[in-house]
Design a protein around this motif. Structure first.
Motif, PDB file in Angstrom:
ATOM      1  N   PRO A   1       0.804  -1.227   0.000  1.00 28.72           N
ATOM      2  CA  PRO A   1       0.000   0.000   0.000  1.00 28.72           C
ATOM      3  C   PRO A   1       0.838   1.278   0.000  1.00 28.72           C
ATOM      4  CG  PRO A   1      -0.905  -1.583   1.545  1.00 28.72           C
ATOM      5  CD  PRO A   1       0.410  -2.134   1.094  1.00 28.72           C
ATOM      6  N   ALA A   2       2.118   1.209   0.427  1.00 26.34           N
ATOM      7  CA  ALA A   2       2.975   2.389   0.454  1.00 26.34           C
ATOM      8  C   ALA A   2       3.823   2.516  -0.808  1.00 26.34           C
ATOM      9  CB  ALA A   2       3.895   2.325   1.684  1.00 26.34           C
ATOM     10  N   ASN A   3       3.541   1.681  -1.839  1.00 28.18           N
ATOM     11  CA  ASN A   3       4.360   1.693  -3.053  1.00 28.18           C
ATOM     12  C   ASN A   3       4.287   3.042  -3.763  1.00 28.18           C
ATOM     13  OD1 ASN A   3       4.242   1.304  -6.240  1.00 28.18           O
ATOM     14  ND2 ASN A   3       5.726  -0.137  -5.387  1.00 28.18           N
ATOM     15  N   GLN A   4       5.472   3.521  -4.213  1.00 29.27           N
ATOM     16  CA  GLN A   4       5.531   4.789  -4.955  1.00 29.27           C
ATOM     17  C   GLN A   4       6.221   4.640  -6.311  1.00 29.27           C
ATOM     18  OE1 GLN A   4       4.035   7.444  -4.014  1.00 29.27           O
ATOM     19  NE2 GLN A   4       3.607   7.045  -1.852  1.00 29.27           N
TER      20      GLN A   4
ATOM     21  N   HIS B   1       9.655  -3.632  -6.279  1.00 30.39           N
ATOM     22  CA  HIS B   1       8.637  -2.784  -5.637  1.00 30.39           C
ATOM     23  C   HIS B   1       9.321  -1.810  -4.683  1.00 30.39           C
ATOM     24  CE1 HIS B   1       5.972  -1.800  -2.331  1.00 30.39           C
ATOM     25  NE2 HIS B   1       6.500  -2.742  -1.568  1.00 30.39           N
ATOM     26  N   THR B   2       8.917  -0.550  -4.707  1.00 31.73           N
ATOM     27  CA  THR B   2       9.611   0.497  -3.959  1.00 31.73           C
ATOM     28  C   THR B   2       8.639   1.266  -3.080  1.00 31.73           C
ATOM     29  OG1 THR B   2      11.232   0.709  -5.744  1.00 31.73           O
ATOM     30  CG2 THR B   2      11.085   2.536  -4.171  1.00 31.73           C
ATOM     31  N   ALA B   3       8.870   1.148  -1.739  1.00 32.18           N
ATOM     32  CA  ALA B   3       8.064   1.876  -0.750  1.00 32.18           C
ATOM     33  C   ALA B   3       9.021   2.734   0.067  1.00 32.18           C
ATOM     34  CB  ALA B   3       7.291   0.907   0.138  1.00 32.18           C
ATOM     35  N   PRO B   4       9.222   3.993  -0.267  1.00 34.13           N
ATOM     36  CA  PRO B   4      10.289   4.811   0.340  1.00 34.13           C
ATOM     37  C   PRO B   4      10.267   4.898   1.848  1.00 34.13           C
ATOM     38  CG  PRO B   4       9.373   5.907  -1.578  1.00 34.13           C
ATOM     39  CD  PRO B   4       8.498   4.723  -1.314  1.00 34.13           C
ATOM     40  N   ALA B   5       9.132   4.811   2.482  1.00 30.36           N
ATOM     41  CA  ALA B   5       9.066   4.938   3.936  1.00 30.36           C
ATOM     42  C   ALA B   5       9.426   3.643   4.648  1.00 30.36           C
ATOM     43  CB  ALA B   5       7.668   5.391   4.372  1.00 30.36           C
TER      44      ALA B   5
ATOM     45  N   LEU C   1      10.286  11.485  -4.607  1.00 25.02           N
ATOM     46  CA  LEU C   1       9.039  10.751  -4.376  1.00 25.02           C
ATOM     47  C   LEU C   1       8.517  11.035  -2.975  1.00 25.02           C
ATOM     48  CD1 LEU C   1      10.008   7.236  -5.806  1.00 25.02           C
ATOM     49  CD2 LEU C   1       8.766   9.068  -6.985  1.00 25.02           C
ATOM     50  N   PRO C   2       7.231  10.898  -2.743  1.00 19.32           N
ATOM     51  CA  PRO C   2       6.682  11.062  -1.397  1.00 19.32           C
ATOM     52  C   PRO C   2       7.203   9.953  -0.469  1.00 19.32           C
ATOM     53  CG  PRO C   2       4.949  11.130  -3.055  1.00 19.32           C
ATOM     54  CD  PRO C   2       6.184  10.674  -3.745  1.00 19.32           C
ATOM     55  N   VAL C   3       7.434  10.302   0.788  1.00 19.44           N
ATOM     56  CA  VAL C   3       7.844   9.329   1.799  1.00 19.44           C
ATOM     57  C   VAL C   3       6.730   9.284   2.842  1.00 19.44           C
ATOM     58  CG1 VAL C   3       9.611   8.633   3.457  1.00 19.44           C
ATOM     59  CG2 VAL C   3      10.263   9.859   1.377  1.00 19.44           C
TER      60      VAL C   3
END
Length: 995
Positions: free
Chosen positions: A292-295, A379-383, A397-399
């Motif tokens: 769900p946090a993927n950016q 898959h990339t979720a910055p946070a 990108l948003p974190v």
């Protein structure tokens, strides 16, 4: 005159003496009595005594034989051993030794900076390995005249201490100050137990002047380091992903463990590269809850990618070309290649998010993408990932963190996920959503390394939060450059140190606890902006030094801020003090600033276990390089861990834990023996510290046996020095017998080898050199040669005093050489040795002299030894004293060297005869023609090498061995008498002089 045959029991007693009538010590006498017949004292010769017609021989000769005599006990066991060690510590001033050497004048200093053990438990064998290893080096350096700087310390803050201190109470209802008080009390108790153990092990230090990371002065020095780094822009606050333990509500470093997690793939619709058609981007992850946090989805720009068609569904998939075969096997279908291109052609591609309708995410290049597992698309979720965050920083990108401090989804994850624990129910819910949306291609079980909170044994998550960091990326190059000037033992550890340094992109130094050093920062209530500068930090550091860090909670904010800052900052009511404390690795990593005496000084050595390569070694390096542009140490010594005798890690569940207190004192509820502190120290010294160090009954028993053998050698030396005062009775080296001078030469070589080994932190090599010297050069060689001269020569004769002079130097050298390892035994020997008026550790290192190395001496004795070897090998298993030896050497260097040992053509008392241990030696240029028909002939050569090879001569020799015709002397038992009932000339002279 005949004597009674000595029984084995009586012979043993004769060899080692009788009980002293003056007390309980063992006193070696000069004659003993058998219970049935009167028996003669031990003879330097071989064989048993002959039957006696009367006891008159004993009454005449027993007091003329000078047998060893000493009160030094052969063995100490049980409570006597423990009492003796404690008495030695008291009588020899172990407690005052460190202060004494700090006050004396010395040209050089040796600084070993003590890495602080953690104050959260009882002492264990890991402590023993580390502290004794350090003490061996410190005692060696002190003995050789250096002023040792060694301040023991303890690491006193951190979560483990806080959790143990609070126990089942938890933090509910307790203020920060109450928590800190309980943690301090717990740490102080652990420190007291550990300190008492270190003292019992004989570790030299001023135990009243230790350092503790909870002391105000230490905390102030730590804040000064923090302030320096902050002023240089190396300390900053940021919103970044960190390891977070929901079970502890704490960010920290982690230990990897294995965890089964579902892996899966998503298929968001896209048209990659503008190729047309409905192509699905295939990605693989082991953290479904982060979807769900993927950016973004990342690819490797230089890799090959393919669009493939599934044979079973005709679905088009995008993945790395080299992953096609393995994925086809997993899916159980053929994958037909439709198109192939490089990753750079994916630039600008857009994917549809698999769980959030109408959200699109970009395809982005990234170097962390690998092809070993998965699909080559990440898959990339910055946070919630370290590499992911780096991509977000690069591409703006948003974190967005979707997990709270309790490890549950926040409202950002959507109403269906909110409040679900991410590791369990949250993961299941995300997988279900993927299935419902048709985005799940495959789910499988796999085992992989996963970070766990080693304190609570619960998994951690990676989540972004606002923390304080050190920018290690900007320090790495300087740190690597500084390490080039550092010596690392073993050298192989350098690679591990550099690799761990490379992997550290940043260092999170803030912790959400009460027990630690507060980060000296204030926050604006409305904006959240931090208030921190050199004036605020310096002011708080002064307060900490004066009052301790509790004042952070005790004082009002206006007292914590300096006046000049208060004037500019605005109303104090607009600020709140920060709640975070510094990472304990920053605590201990700043120890160089608090403990080393000068601001620009470096310790000669840091000595710790291999776990500190990524811990104290690294944090100390980074802080020192940041502030001073250099490493805090000149050398690093990296030792292994203590393990069981089977090589297993010690644990209470396996029942293989070795308690050092039980090693020393024995177990109270069993019959296991007390080994004492020196056995523990020998175990440390003898071990290969650069690997895992095994300990158990076998290793400890072996150490005890080795020490007892050494005691016997030292006891022999002491016994033969009875009545000898080296200050007035020592013989000038030039007047000593050649064999005695040769032993001084060997002592000098021995001392140099031992000194080199200690300098290399190689106490194991010291022990090997010691045992070779004692067993080969002393027991098997020298002692067997000199007993006749010691026991049967006149007490004040040059020959005997020459021998005693050598023995005293040997005793002194051996005792000093082993003192850093066995300080209790060394001081005990020193108390019994002649001519001393102070303790060993106040009297210096081995005193060898260049005078002991005389030109030709070594060649003369070793040439004689070559002839001796030929002689003894010609009569295997027989008594050398029953044979006459003729040595034939052509005129030349070897003949001249042998003449220096025997001036007359034939002799029964020359130095050459003594060395050969024969009845008589004849030195000639050619063998006589009228040899005895039973003569044994042999030949050999000896290479003479003088003046560094300038003079070289390969000299042949011949020997003839014949049974002697002389009778055995009833006093010395050498075959040098005219008849069996009369003394030899030497013994006649001694007896006559004795009256």
């Amino acid at each position: 005159m005949l004597l009674c045959r000595v029984s084995p029991v009586c012979r043993t007693l004769a060899r080692w003496g009788r009980r002293s009538q003056r007390g309980g010590g063992l006193l070696l006498g000069r004659a003993v009595s058998c219970s049935s017949n009167r028996c003669y004292g031990v003879s330097p010769g071989e064989g048993s005594a002959e039957p006696a017609e009367t006891g008159s021989a004993l009454s005449r000769y027993r007091d003329t034989v000078l047998l060893p005599r000493t009160e030094f006990p052969m063995k100490l066991t049980g409570q006597k051993l423990l009492d003796r060690e404690l008495q030695i510590q008291q009588d020899c001033g172990f407690a005052e030794l460190y202060s004494w050497q700090r006050e004396r004048k010395a040209k050089k200093e040796f600084c070993l900076h003590d890495g602080p053990p953690y104050a959260n438990g009882d002492p264990h064998v890991g402590h023993a390995l580390n502290k004794i290893l350090k003490d061996i080096r410190n005692r060696f350096e002190m003995l050789r005249g250096r002023q040792v700087h060694y301040v023991p310390g303890w690491d006193c803050h951190g979560l483990p201490i806080e959790l143990k201190a609070l126990g089942e109470l938890g933090t509910s209802g307790l203020s920060a100050l109450q928590i800190r008080q309980k943690a301090r009390e717990f740490a102080e108790g652990a420190i007291a137990r550990q300190k008492a153990a270190f003292q019992r092990w004989g570790v030299m230090a001023d135990w009243d002047q230790c350092y503790y990371t909870f002391d105000g002065a230490y905390e102030a020095a730590q804040l000064n380091v923090f302030q320096e780094m902050h002023s240089k822009g190396l300390v900053y606050q940021d919103y970044k992903p960190v390891f977070w333990s929901p079970s502890s509500r704490y960010c920290f470093s982690v230990r990897p463990r294995s965890l089964k997690m579902p892996s899966w793939s998503t298929t968001p619709s896209t048209d990659p590269g503008g190729r047309g058609g409905n192509v699905f981007v295939l990605v693989w992850t082991t953290q479904p809850w982060t979807i769900p946090a993927n950016q973004a989805v990342c690819y490797m720009p230089n890799a090959q990618y393919s669009v493939v068609k599934r044979a079973d569904t005709s679905q088009l998939l995008l993945l790395a070309t080299e992953c096609t075969a393995s994925l086809a096997a997993l899916l159980g279908t053929e994958l037909q290649t439709v198109a192939t291109f490089t990753g750079s052609q994916l630039e600008g591609g857009i994917c549809k998010h698999p769980t959030i309708p109408d959200k699109q995410v970009p395809l982005l290049p990234a170097n962390h993408v690998t092809m070993g597992k998965g699909t080559g698309l990440v898959h990339t979720a910055p946070a919630h990932g370290m590499d992911d965050y780096s991509v977000a920083s690069q591409f703006k990108l948003p974190v967005e963190c979707i997990v709270d401090e309790d490890g549950r989804f926040t409202e950002l994850a959507g109403p269906e996920l909110q409040n679900l624990p991410v590791i369990t129910e949250g993961t299941d819910k995300v997988i279900a959503s993927l299935k419902d949306g048709g985005a799940l291609v495959l789910e499988e079980q796999c085992v992989h390394s996963y970070p766990y909170d080693w304190r609570t044994k619960q998994p951690v998550v990676i989540r972004a939060s606002k923390q304080w960091f050190i920018n290690t990326a900007s320090l790495k190059d300087k740190a690597k450059e500084a390490l080039q000037k550092v010596r690392v033992l073993p050298e192989s550890a350098r690679g591990s140190l550099l690799a761990m340094l490379d992997r550290r992109t940043y260092w999170c130094i803030s912790r959400q606890r009460s027990w630690g050093v507060p980060i000296p920062v204030f926050y604006h209530k409305e904006t959240g902006e931090p208030l921190i500068n050199k004036y605020t930090v310096s002011h708080i550091a002064k307060l900490f030094k004066e009052k301790g860090s509790d004042c952070w909670w005790e004082l009002p904010i206006e007292a914590l801020l300096p006046p000049e800052v208060l004037k500019k900052a605005g109303p104090v009511s607009e600020y709140v003090r920060g709640d975070d404390v510094l990472d304990i690795w920053f605590d201990s990593g700043a120890s160089w600033a608090a403990v080393l005496e000068e601001s620009d000084s470096r310790a000669d050595a840091y000595v710790e276990g291999k776990d500190q390569l990524g811990g104290w070694f690294q944090s100390s390096l980074l802080t020192s390089v940041a502030v001073r542009n250099k490493a805090p140490y000149k050398s690093l010594v990296v030792h292994g861990f203590a393990v069981s005798e089977k090589g297993e890690k010690m644990s209470k569940s396996l029942g293989n834990v070795v308690d050092p207190d039980e090693v020393i004192n024995g177990k109270e509820d069993s019959s296991s023996s007390a080994y004492g502190a020196d056995v523990l120290r020998w175990w440390v010294a003898e071990s290969n510290i650069f690997s895992e160090v095994q300990i158990g009954p076998s290793a400890l028993n072996s150490a005890r046996d080795s020490i007892n053998k050494l005691r016997n050698t030292l006891r022999f030396l002491l016994g033969n020095l009875d009545g000898f005062d080296p200050r007035v009775q020592a013989v000038d080296p030039k007047q000593m017998y050649y064999i005695d001078q040769y032993m001084l030469h060997l002592v000098r070589e021995y001392s140099m080898k031992v000194t080199d080994a200690y300098s290399e932190f190689d106490a194991g090599r010291v022990i090997r050199i010691l045992q070779a010297f004692v067993n080969r050069d002393l027991s098997s060689f020298y002692f067997s040669i000199i007993k006749d001269r010691l026991y049967c020569s006149p007490e004040d004769s040059l020959g005997r005093r020459s021998c005693q002079t050598a023995l005293e130097e040997i005793l002194d050298g051996v005792t000093r050489s082993v003192a850093p390892i066995l300080p209790h035994l060394a001081e005990e020997v020193y108390l019994h040795a002649p001519g001393h008026d102070k303790t060993l550790f106040k009297s210096g290192w081995i005193k060898s002299s260049s005078v002991w190395r005389r030109p030709g001496l070594e060649e003369a004795v070793e040439g004689a030894c070559a002839i001796r070897d030929s002689f003894l090998s010609s009569i295997p298993g027989k008594n050398a004293s029953q044979y006459d030896l003729t040595v034939a050497i052509e005129p030349g260097l070897l003949f001249e060297l042998m003449e220096s040992l025997q001036e007359e053509p034939t002799s029964t008392s020359s130095q050459l005869t003594e060395l050969m241990m024969a009845a008589r030696v004849t030195l000639t240029s050619t063998l006589p023609r009228d040899l005895h028909p039973d003569a044994l002939l042999s030949h050999g050569t000896f290479l003479i090498n003088l003046e560094g090879g300038v003079i070289r001569e390969d000299s042949p020799y011949s020997i003839a061995v014949t049974p002697t015709s002389a009778a055995r002397c009833p006093r010395c038992r050498r075959y040098t008498s005219e008849s069996a009932d009369c003394l030899c000339p030497r013994c006649q002279a001694v007896v006559s002089h004795a009256g």
